[in-house]
Design a protein around this motif. Structure first.
Motif, PDB file in Angstrom:
ATOM      1  N   ASN A 585      14.249 -23.274  63.321  1.00 15.93           N
ATOM      2  CA  ASN A 585      13.004 -23.392  62.561  1.00 15.93           C
ATOM      3  C   ASN A 585      11.849 -23.781  63.480  1.00 15.93           C
ATOM      4  N   LYS A 586      10.674 -23.266  63.157  1.00 13.39           N
ATOM      5  CA  LYS A 586       9.452 -23.712  63.818  1.00 13.39           C
ATOM      6  C   LYS A 586       8.529 -24.302  62.761  1.00 13.39           C
ATOM      7  N   ILE A 587       7.863 -25.385  63.126  1.00 17.72           N
ATOM      8  CA  ILE A 587       6.955 -26.042  62.194  1.00 17.72           C
ATOM      9  C   ILE A 587       5.619 -26.270  62.893  1.00 17.72           C
ATOM     10  N   TYR A 588       4.564 -25.774  62.245  1.00 17.82           N
ATOM     11  CA  TYR A 588       3.202 -25.909  62.742  1.00 17.82           C
ATOM     12  C   TYR A 588       2.465 -26.925  61.863  1.00 17.82           C
ATOM     13  N   ILE A 589       1.704 -27.806  62.489  1.00 18.08           N
ATOM     14  CA  ILE A 589       0.884 -28.741  61.722  1.00 18.08           C
ATOM     15  C   ILE A 589      -0.577 -28.568  62.127  1.00 18.08           C
ATOM     16  N   TYR A 590      -1.482 -28.756  61.125  1.00 19.88           N
ATOM     17  CA  TYR A 590      -2.919 -28.619  61.338  1.00 19.88           C
ATOM     18  C   TYR A 590      -3.595 -29.878  60.802  1.00 19.88           C
ATOM     19  N   TYR A 591      -4.541 -30.413  61.563  1.00 18.72           N
ATOM     20  CA  TYR A 591      -5.167 -31.683  61.184  1.00 18.72           C
ATOM     21  C   TYR A 591      -6.515 -31.792  61.892  1.00 18.72           C
ATOM     22  N   GLY A 592      -7.233 -32.863  61.581  1.00 15.04           N
ATOM     23  CA  GLY A 592      -8.570 -33.040  62.132  1.00 15.04           C
ATOM     24  C   GLY A 592      -9.607 -32.264  61.338  1.00 15.04           C
ATOM     25  N   GLU A 593     -10.850 -32.355  61.759  1.00 15.16           N
ATOM     26  CA  GLU A 593     -11.939 -31.682  61.069  1.00 15.16           C
ATOM     27  C   GLU A 593     -11.749 -30.170  61.127  1.00 15.16           C
ATOM     28  N   SER A 594     -11.773 -29.538  59.955  1.00 10.02           N
ATOM     29  CA  SER A 594     -11.587 -28.081  59.824  1.00 10.02           C
ATOM     30  C   SER A 594     -10.281 -27.613  60.455  1.00 10.02           C
ATOM     31  N   ASN A 595      -9.288 -28.506  60.486  1.00 13.24           N
ATOM     32  CA  ASN A 595      -7.974 -28.173  61.056  1.00 13.24           C
ATOM     33  C   ASN A 595      -8.076 -27.671  62.496  1.00 13.24           C
ATOM     34  N   GLU A 596      -9.019 -28.237  63.225  1.00 11.50           N
ATOM     35  CA  GLU A 596      -9.251 -27.770  64.598  1.00 11.50           C
ATOM     36  C   GLU A 596      -8.136 -28.179  65.551  1.00 11.50           C
ATOM     37  N   ARG A 597      -7.337 -29.181  65.144  1.00 11.60           N
ATOM     38  CA  ARG A 597      -6.234 -29.620  65.991  1.00 11.60           C
ATOM     39  C   ARG A 597      -4.926 -29.099  65.406  1.00 11.60           C
ATOM     40  N   HIS A 598      -4.010 -28.761  66.287  1.00  7.39           N
ATOM     41  CA  HIS A 598      -2.743 -28.194  65.817  1.00  7.39           C
ATOM     42  C   HIS A 598      -1.653 -28.396  66.863  1.00  7.39           C
ATOM     43  N   GLN A 599      -0.426 -28.418  66.370  1.00  7.72           N
ATOM     44  CA  GLN A 599       0.752 -28.549  67.222  1.00  7.72           C
ATOM     45  C   GLN A 599       1.886 -27.726  66.618  1.00  7.72           C
ATOM     46  N   VAL A 600       2.903 -27.459  67.434  1.00 15.38           N
ATOM     47  CA  VAL A 600       4.084 -26.745  66.957  1.00 15.38           C
ATOM     48  C   VAL A 600       5.323 -27.367  67.597  1.00 15.38           C
ATOM     49  N   ARG A 601       6.391 -27.397  66.825  1.00 11.42           N
ATOM     50  CA  ARG A 601       7.699 -27.811  67.335  1.00 11.42           C
ATOM     51  C   ARG A 601       8.729 -26.762  66.911  1.00 11.42           C
ATOM     52  N   GLN A 602       9.747 -26.627  67.731  1.00 12.92           N
ATOM     53  CA  GLN A 602      10.859 -25.721  67.449  1.00 12.92           C
ATOM     54  C   GLN A 602      12.152 -26.534  67.489  1.00 12.92           C
ATOM     55  N   ILE A 603      12.959 -26.431  66.446  1.00 13.34           N
ATOM     56  CA  ILE A 603      14.228 -27.146  66.413  1.00 13.34           C
ATOM     57  C   ILE A 603      15.225 -26.372  67.272  1.00 13.34           C
ATOM     58  N   LYS A 604      15.679 -26.995  68.357  1.00 13.20           N
ATOM     59  CA  LYS A 604      16.551 -26.328  69.313  1.00 13.20           C
ATOM     60  C   LYS A 604      17.868 -27.093  69.449  1.00 13.20           C
ATOM     61  N   SER A 605      18.876 -26.386  69.919  1.00 18.29           N
ATOM     62  CA  SER A 605      20.163 -27.011  70.209  1.00 18.29           C
ATOM     63  C   SER A 605      20.666 -26.458  71.537  1.00 18.29           C
ATOM     64  N   GLY A 606      20.279 -27.135  72.639  1.00 21.73           N
ATOM     65  CA  GLY A 606      20.679 -26.686  73.963  1.00 21.73           C
ATOM     66  C   GLY A 606      19.548 -26.790  74.947  1.00 21.73           C
ATOM     67  N   GLY A 607      19.805 -26.333  76.171  1.00 23.77           N
ATOM     68  CA  GLY A 607      18.783 -26.294  77.204  1.00 23.77           C
ATOM     69  C   GLY A 607      18.880 -27.435  78.190  1.00 23.77           C
ATOM     70  N   GLY A 608      18.775 -28.676  77.707  1.00 21.16           N
ATOM     71  CA  GLY A 608      18.879 -29.825  78.593  1.00 21.16           C
ATOM     72  C   GLY A 608      20.287 -29.949  79.140  1.00 21.16           C
ATOM     73  N   PHE A 609      20.422 -30.370  80.390  1.00 20.74           N
ATOM     74  CA  PHE A 609      21.733 -30.432  81.017  1.00 20.74           C
ATOM     75  C   PHE A 609      22.616 -31.464  80.329  1.00 20.74           C
ATOM     76  N   LEU A 610      23.727 -31.006  79.754  1.00 18.56           N
ATOM     77  CA  LEU A 610      24.745 -31.863  79.148  1.00 18.56           C
ATOM     78  C   LEU A 610      24.182 -32.809  78.091  1.00 18.56           C
ATOM     79  N   SER A 611      23.110 -32.386  77.429  1.00 22.76           N
ATOM     80  CA  SER A 611      22.513 -33.287  76.444  1.00 22.76           C
ATOM     81  C   SER A 611      21.944 -32.499  75.271  1.00 22.76           C
ATOM     82  N   PHE A 612      22.049 -33.099  74.095  1.00 25.33           N
ATOM     83  CA  PHE A 612      21.536 -32.517  72.861  1.00 25.33           C
ATOM     84  C   PHE A 612      20.830 -33.614  72.075  1.00 25.33           C
ATOM     85  N   ASP A 613      19.751 -33.223  71.388  1.00 22.59           N
ATOM     86  CA  ASP A 613      18.967 -34.173  70.599  1.00 22.59           C
ATOM     87  C   ASP A 613      19.125 -33.896  69.107  1.00 22.59           C
ATOM     88  N   SER A 614      18.825 -34.889  68.302  1.00 24.27           N
ATOM     89  CA  SER A 614      18.891 -34.735  66.849  1.00 24.27           C
ATOM     90  C   SER A 614      17.944 -33.626  66.391  1.00 24.27           C
TER      91      SER A 614
END
Length: 658
Positions: A585-614
Motif C-alpha cells: 500500500n501507498k499512502i499520501y497525505i496533504y496538509y498546510g495552506e491549500s495542501n501545499e505540503r505533502h508526503q508519501v509512504r509505502q508499506i514494504k517488507s524487505g530491502g534492509g539487510f537482515l531486518s524488517f520493520d512493522s
C-alpha cells in the motif's frame, strides 16, 4: 493407575498455573483504546491516541543495552562466527504478533529464534515450542502474514538452505504449525522480500541466496566463482500452495545480500531490486499488474549507476516531491584507507559494552580471531579453555584450506564440527560459467548512491550533492523521519570484522530534502560495535521512532527517541480485500495552506539487510497539527481518497471491507 493419578493432577495444575501466568502478563500490558473516527463507503477508520512522550535525558536519543529493557538474551556470537555468512548475520524483525497494538520483536539465533513480547515499552522473552527449528542456525527472520488471516507469522531462513514459515497459533507460538518453503538447492538465503505480485491477497516472496566463505574468493574470480546454488528464487503463494516462479532464467548469480519488492517507478505496480555483493552487478526490474518483470538495461538510460558490494537497498521519497527515490549501500573508500590509529581504536571496540561478562567475551572472540588470521595452528595452544582451542583449530584449518586452495584440509576438521566440514567442502564445489554484464547497470566502485526519481522515470545519483555517499562499510540503511520534522533521514549500520570496526554507525540527518549531515554524535546514535541489522520501532507507542540494533559480538542496543517538539501521525491497515496488513500500500497525505505540503509512504517488507520493520506508515509533521487529505493506493490497485481532517499525534487503523 491410582499411583499415577496425583502425578496427572499435578501436571494439570502446573498447566493451569502456566496459562494463568500468561494471562497475568497480558493484563499487565496497557490497553490501547480505539475510537471510531470516520466511515466512508467500505472504509472504516479507528483512531488511537499516541502515548504521552517522556524525556529521559537532554539528548535526542537515549542509548541502552538491551537488558535494561528486558532484552537480556540475544545472538550467541562466538569465535566460530568470524566467517561468512555468520560474521555478518544478526537478524531482527519487528511486528505485533498478538494484535495488542504493541510492537514486538524476533531475533535470529544460532539455535532457533528469540521471540520478545512488548509489555508496554519493555520486553519479555516468550516461551515457544517449535521443535522443527530449535537447533537450526537462523539467518533471516521476518514477521509476515503468509496465510492472510490477520495474524503475523514468522519466516525464517537457515544455513543449509531450509526455510520455514512458523504459522501463528494465536497463542504466542506455543505450539505452531511449521511449513517448509521451497528454495531449490540453496546453501543459504541471506535476504527476502514479500509482496502480492498477482494481487490475490496472498503474499508472494523472493529469496536472495548466497554462499559461504565469499571473501576468500580472489576479486578477479568473484563473478565466475559464484556457485550455481546461489541463484535467487521467487515463490508464488496460492493459499499456501508454494510454487517457484522463474522470473529471469538469465539473471547473473551473485551474493544477494538485499532484495526488495517495491514500487520505485510510481506506476503502483511492484518492481524488484536485487542487491548483489562482490563483483555481480545490482539488477533492477520494472513490474506490471500480473507479476511479470522486465529487466532495466544500461541502454535504457533510466538507472545509470548502482553500488559495488551492495548490502542494503531502500525505496522512499527523501525530498517530498512524491516520486520514489532509491538508496543503496556499498563501501566507502575511506573504510579501506583508515590511518592505523583508527584501526587500533577499532581493535578495542569492546570498550563500549557495559556488561563486564559480555565485554570479556567480546575481547576473547577477537583474540581467537587474531590468532586464526595468522594461520598458525600451534598458536591455538595458548588458549586455556578446551573449546577455545578447538574453535581456533577449526577456524585456522578453514583459512589454510582456502588460502592454499587445498581440499585435503577439510578432512582435518574434527567430526563434531560437521557444519564447518560442510562449509569447507562447499568451497571446493562447482562454480558458474562467466556471465556477460555489459548490458547491466554500472557499479560505482566506492561509496553509496542516492538515486533521485523524477516524473520522467529517470534516476540521477545525487549522493555527492546531498552529502549521503560516505556510509563507511555500510550494511543496513533505511529511510525514516527520526525527528518528526517532515523529512526522512537515513541511519546506516556499519562495521568491518577484518579490521574490527573503527567507526560509528552514521545518522544522515535530512535538511528539508536538500542535503544530509552526519549527526550521529549530536543525536546520541553512535555505535562503534559491529552492527549489520536494526529495526525502526515505536517501542512505547508515543509517535516517534526508536531503534533496536542487533549487534554482533556484543549485546543489543536500544535507542529511545526523546523528541518532544514536533507532531506526528501514523497509519496501519486491515484489508479484507487484499493482503491484510497492506504490504505494498501507498499512502499520501496533504496538509498546510491549500495542501501545499505533502508526503508519501509505502508499506514494504524487505530491502534492509537482515531486518524488517512493522507494517506501519509513520509521518513526521513538524509544527503542523492537521492533515487535510489522505489518498490510499491499495495493493490490489484501487485508489481511495479521503477528504477529511485527521488530527495529529494519533494512530489511525484503516479497515477496508470487501
Amino acid at each position: 493407575m491410582k499411583a499415577l493419578r496425583p502425578l496427572f493432577i499435578g501436571m494439570i495444575l502446573l498447566l493451569i498455573l502456566f496459562e494463568f501466568s500468561v494471562l497475568l502478563r497480558d493484563v499487565s500490558v496497557p490497553v490501547l483504546k480505539r475510537n471510531h473516527y470516520y466511515t466512508q463507503g467500505n472504509i472504516v477508520i479507528e483512531s488511537i491516541d499516541h502515548q504521552t512522550r517522556n524525556v529521559i535525558e537532554n539528548k535526542p536519543f537515549s542509548r541502552y543495552e538491551g537488558e535494561a529493557l528486558g532484552l537480556d538474551k540475544y545472538l550467541n556470537f562466538s569465535s566460530l562466527d568470524f566467517i561468512e555468512p555468520f560474521v555478518m548475520v544478526s537478524s531482527i524483525t519487528s511486528g505485533d504478533f498478538n494484535n495488542d497494538g504493541w510492537q514486538d520483536i524476533v531475533l535470529g539465533d544460532r539455535k532457533g529464534i528469540l521471540l520478545y513480547k512488548n509489555i508496554g515499552g519493555r520486553f519479555t522473552l516468550q516461551e515457544t515450542y517449535i521443535p522443527e527449528i530449535k537447533d537450526l542456525n537462523v539467518i533471516v527472520v521476518a514477521f509476515v502474514d503468509i496465510n492472510n488471516d490477520g495474524w503475523q507469522d514468522i519466516y525464517i531462513t537457515t544455513y543449509g538452505g531450509e526455510n520455514y514459515f512458523v504459522v501463528n497459533d494465536k497463542k504466542g507460538f506455543r505450539n505452531p504449525e511449521v511449513l517448509k518453503a521451497p528454495n531449490k538447492e540453496a546453501e543459504v538465503t541471506l535476504a527476502a522480500s514479500f509482496g502480492d505480485l498477482n494481487r490475490d491477497g496472498y503474499l508472494d516472496f523472493i529469496n536472495g541466496n548466497g554462499f559461504s566463505l565469499s571473501s576468500y574468493i580472489p576479486i578477479y574470480e568473484q563473478l565466475e566463482a559464484v556457485p550455481p546454488y546461489a541463484a535467487n528464487v521467487m515463490v508464488m503463494n496460492k493459499e499456501l500452495d508454494f510454487k517457484e516462479y522463474n522470473y529471469n532464467p538469465n539473471e547473473v548469480v551473485g551474493q544477494s545480500l538485499s532484495v526488495l519488492l517495491a514500487d520505485f517507478t510510481n506506476d503502483h505496480n511492484l518492481d524488484l531490486i536485487i542487491g548483489n555483493d562482490l563483483q555481480a552487478p545490482d539488477v533492477f526490474y520494472t513490474g506490471n499488474s500480473t507479476g511479470a518483470f522486465r529487466k532495466i538495461l544500461k541502454v535504457d538510460g533510466l538507472i545509470l549507476v548502482s553500488v559495488h558490494d551492495n548490502m542494503s537497498v531502500d525505496v522512499a521519497d527523501f525530498n517530498n516531491d512524491l516520486y520514489m527515490d532509491i538508496y543503496a549501500v556499498g563501501r566507502s573508500s575511506l573504510s579501506n584507507f583508515l590511518p592505523r590509529s583508527f584501526r587500533d581504536r577499532g581493535e578495542q571496540y569492546c570498550f563500549e559494552i557495559k556488561n563486564s561478562e559480555e565485554r570479556q567475551k567480546c575481547k576473547n572472540n577477537l583474540r581467537i580471531n587474531k590468532v586464526t588470521d595468522e594461520g598458525d595452528i600451534e598458536q591455538c595452544d595458548v588458549f586455556e579453555q578446551h573449546k577455545d582451542k578447538n574453535d581456533c583449530l577449526v577456524m585456522t584449518i578453514l583459512r589454510l584450506a582456502t588460502s592454499r586452495y587445498d581440499k585435503s584440509f577439510c578432512e582435518k576438521i574434527p567430526a563434531d564440527y560437521k557444519m564447518y566440514q560442510r562449509i569447507c567442502h562447499k568451497y571446493f564445489g562447482p562454480r558458474n560459467q562467466t556471465y556477460s554484464v555489459e548490458e547491466d547497470v554500472e557499479q560505482k566502485e566506492w561509496d553509496n548512491v542516492l538515486l533521485q526519481g523524477s516524473s520522467g522515470g529517470v534516476f540521477q545519483d545525487v549522493s555527492q550533492e546531498t552529502n549521503s555517499e560516505d556510509g563507511r562499510w555500510g550494511w543496513n540503511a533505511k529511510f525514516a523521519d527520526l525527528d518528526n520534522d517532515e523529512w526522512q533521514d537515513i541511519y546506516v549500520a556499519n562495521g568491518e570484522f577484518r579490521f574490527n570496526p573503527a567507526y560509528s554507525n552514521i545518522f544522515f540527518h535530512n535538511y528539508e530534502g536538500q542535503f544530509f549531515k552526519a549527526e550521529q554524535e549530536n543525536f546520541n546514535l553512535e555505535n562503534y560495535n559491529m552492527v549489520t541489522a536494526y529495526t525502526y520501532i515505536d517501542i512505547d507507542n508515543d509517535g516517534d521512532l526508536d531503534i533496536i540494533s542487533a549487534g554482533l559480538n556484543g549485546p543489543i542496543n536500544v535507542y529511545i527517541n526523546n523528541e518532544m517538539e514536533n507532531n506526528s501521525i501514523t497509519f496501519e491497515f486491515r484489508d479484507q480485500k487484499g493482503n491484510h496488513f497492506g504490504i505494498e500500500n501507498k499512502i499520501y497525505i496533504y496538509y498546510g495552506e491549500s495542501n501545499e505540503r505533502h508526503q508519501v509512504r509505502q508499506i514494504k517488507s524487505g530491502g534492509g539487510f537482515l531486518s524488517f520493520d512493522s507494517p506501519i506508515a509513520h509521518f513526521g509533521l513538524g509544527k503542523y497539527d492537521i492533515v487535510n487529505r489522505v489518498e490510499i493506493v491499495w495493493s490490489t490497485g484501487e485508489k481511495t481518497i479521503i477528504d477529511k481532517e485527521f488530527l495529529v499525534n494519533k494512530q489511525y487503523v484503516i479497515l477496508r471491507n470487501e
